[in-house]
Design a protein around this motif. Structure first.
Motif, mmCIF file in Angstrom:
data_model
loop_
_atom_site.group_PDB
_atom_site.id
_atom_site.type_symbol
_atom_site.label_atom_id
_atom_site.label_comp_id
_atom_site.label_asym_id
_atom_site.label_seq_id
_atom_site.Cartn_x
_atom_site.Cartn_y
_atom_site.Cartn_z
ATOM 1 N N GLU A 75 0.815 -1.207 0.000
ATOM 2 C CA GLU A 75 0.000 0.000 0.000
ATOM 3 C C GLU A 75 0.854 1.266 0.000
ATOM 4 N N THR A 76 1.854 1.291 -0.878
ATOM 5 C CA THR A 76 2.673 2.498 -0.980
ATOM 6 C C THR A 76 1.775 3.630 -1.444
ATOM 7 N N MET A 77 1.830 4.742 -0.738
ATOM 8 C CA MET A 77 0.846 5.786 -0.981
ATOM 9 C C MET A 77 1.176 6.680 -2.160
ATOM 10 N N ALA A 78 2.380 6.657 -2.662
ATOM 11 C CA ALA A 78 2.731 7.592 -3.738
ATOM 12 C C ALA A 78 3.266 6.878 -4.966
ATOM 13 N N PHE A 79 3.010 5.601 -5.102
ATOM 14 C CA PHE A 79 3.533 4.838 -6.223
ATOM 15 C C PHE A 79 2.669 5.034 -7.464
ATOM 16 N N SER A 80 3.309 5.183 -8.603
ATOM 17 C CA SER A 80 2.582 5.236 -9.874
ATOM 18 C C SER A 80 3.276 4.318 -10.872
ATOM 19 N N LYS A 81 2.518 3.788 -11.828
ATOM 20 C CA LYS A 81 3.079 2.880 -12.833
ATOM 21 C C LYS A 81 4.239 3.526 -13.587
ATOM 22 N N GLU A 82 4.147 4.834 -13.805
ATOM 23 C CA GLU A 82 5.199 5.541 -14.543
ATOM 24 C C GLU A 82 6.547 5.436 -13.834
ATOM 25 N N GLU A 83 6.522 5.263 -12.524
ATOM 26 C CA GLU A 83 7.774 5.181 -11.773
ATOM 27 C C GLU A 83 8.515 3.870 -12.017
ATOM 28 N N LEU A 84 7.875 2.912 -12.659
ATOM 29 C CA LEU A 84 8.560 1.665 -13.000
ATOM 30 C C LEU A 84 9.678 1.883 -14.018
ATOM 31 N N GLN A 85 9.692 3.019 -14.692
ATOM 32 C CA GLN A 85 10.780 3.302 -15.629
ATOM 33 C C GLN A 85 12.093 3.601 -14.906
ATOM 34 N N TYR A 86 12.030 3.955 -13.629
ATOM 35 C CA TYR A 86 13.219 4.247 -12.846
ATOM 36 C C TYR A 86 13.794 2.949 -12.278
ATOM 37 N N PRO A 87 15.062 2.969 -11.875
ATOM 38 C CA PRO A 87 15.648 1.744 -11.302
ATOM 39 C C PRO A 87 14.938 1.291 -10.019
ATOM 40 N N PHE A 88 14.837 0.001 -9.871
ATOM 41 C CA PHE A 88 14.337 -0.624 -8.650
ATOM 42 C C PHE A 88 15.361 -1.647 -8.179
ATOM 43 N N TYR A 89 15.412 -1.848 -6.872
ATOM 44 C CA TYR A 89 16.270 -2.863 -6.270
ATOM 45 C C TYR A 89 15.414 -3.692 -5.331
ATOM 46 N N GLY A 90 15.791 -4.944 -5.169
ATOM 47 C CA GLY A 90 15.005 -5.795 -4.292
ATOM 48 C C GLY A 90 15.805 -6.943 -3.727
ATOM 49 N N VAL A 91 15.192 -7.618 -2.781
ATOM 50 C CA VAL A 91 15.751 -8.831 -2.188
ATOM 51 C C VAL A 91 14.736 -9.943 -2.440
ATOM 52 N N ALA A 99 11.607 -7.558 -0.198
ATOM 53 C CA ALA A 99 11.893 -6.147 0.067
ATOM 54 C C ALA A 99 12.185 -5.481 -1.270
ATOM 55 N N VAL A 100 11.732 -4.233 -1.403
ATOM 56 C CA VAL A 100 11.866 -3.552 -2.693
ATOM 57 C C VAL A 100 11.953 -2.047 -2.467
ATOM 58 N N GLY A 101 12.574 -1.375 -3.402
ATOM 59 C CA GLY A 101 12.624 0.079 -3.366
ATOM 60 C C GLY A 101 12.988 0.620 -4.728
ATOM 61 N N GLY A 102 12.576 1.833 -4.975
ATOM 62 C CA GLY A 102 12.872 2.489 -6.243
ATOM 63 C C GLY A 102 12.935 3.988 -6.052
ATOM 64 N N TYR A 103 12.493 4.704 -7.057
ATOM 65 C CA TYR A 103 12.589 6.159 -7.041
ATOM 66 C C TYR A 103 11.277 6.786 -7.476
ATOM 67 N N HIS A 104 11.032 7.993 -6.982
ATOM 68 C CA HIS A 104 9.952 8.835 -7.497
ATOM 69 C C HIS A 104 10.502 9.730 -8.610
ATOM 70 N N ILE A 105 11.731 10.150 -8.454
ATOM 71 C CA ILE A 105 12.405 11.018 -9.433
ATOM 72 C C ILE A 105 13.817 10.483 -9.592
ATOM 73 N N TYR A 106 14.299 10.449 -10.824
ATOM 74 C CA TYR A 106 15.637 9.930 -11.075
ATOM 75 C C TYR A 106 16.214 10.691 -12.264
ATOM 76 N N SER A 107 16.963 11.754 -11.990
ATOM 77 C CA SER A 107 17.571 12.541 -13.059
ATOM 78 C C SER A 107 18.959 12.995 -12.616
ATOM 79 N N GLU A 108 19.701 13.556 -13.540
ATOM 80 C CA GLU A 108 21.069 13.985 -13.214
ATOM 81 C C GLU A 108 21.100 15.167 -12.254
ATOM 82 N N ASP A 109 19.961 15.818 -12.042
ATOM 83 C CA ASP A 109 19.903 16.961 -11.134
ATOM 84 C C ASP A 109 19.359 16.620 -9.752
#
Length: 179
Positions: A75-91, A99-109
């Motif tokens: 029940e992650t409250m801020a997850f969107s399908k579009e965020e699947l384009q960013y890297p994710f890591y898991g166990v 266990a899993v985690g990713g990013y909401h924003i992933y840019s060079e800035d």
């Protein structure tokens, strides 16, 4: 705007705002529920990151359905399908994503960690810390501006983030409002 976008009468918008903006919006918006206070934290102390853990794996496209399913379970409250384009890591444990985690924003800035969670049966065993450390490392390879938001009441997560080198930058609010 509601009419131009053809939104239904019960449409709800959401935003994360700082305290000054919250003071202005509070009197101008019809809030759906009380705003949730968030703490914005930035990774400052690279030396606080624990050693690399080989059990944390990068999760590519073949894991997207599994990630999406786990995010729904958690029940992650801020997850969107579009965020699947960013890297994710898991166990993984016995073919299960524990266990899993990713990013909401992933840019060079700017990189913002998010979508972090551990299956309830596997909590309190250090998996969240391992995921956060690897996400932070990956983010730091892109930019020195690595951030995350955490609910103010989530003291366990705040302690975890501080233990791997994050510091509090400011308070913010997650606001849901009637459009």
């Amino acid at each position: 705007m509601k009419e131009q976008l053809n939104l239904p009468d019960n449409a709800v918008g959401s935003a994360i705002v700082n305290e000054e903006v919250m003071d202005v919006l509070d009197s101008q918006l019809e809030l759906v529920k009380s705003p949730k206070k968030l703490l914005l934290m930035k990774h400052i102390h690279q030396e606080a990151l624990p050693p690399v853990d080989k059990s944390v794996l990068p999760l590519g496209h073949s894991y997207f359905e599994l990630i999406e399913s786990k995010m729904a379970d958690l029940e992650t409250m801020a997850f969107s399908k579009e965020e699947l384009q960013y890297p994710f890591y898991g166990v993984m444990e016995q073919h299960e994503l524990i266990a899993v985690g990713g990013y909401h924003i992933y840019s060079e800035d700017y990189v913002e960690l998010g979508n972090i969670g551990t299956d309830v049966r596997w909590r309190r065993q250090g998996y969240g810390k391992k995921i956060c450390a690897e996400l932070t490392r990956a983010g730091r390879r892109v930019t020195s501006n690595v951030y995350l938001n955490v609910l103010e009441e989530n003291t366990g997560a705040i302690s975890l983030y501080q233990s791997i080198g994050y510091e509090l930058m400011c308070s913010q609010y997650m606001v849901e409002f009637v459009i």
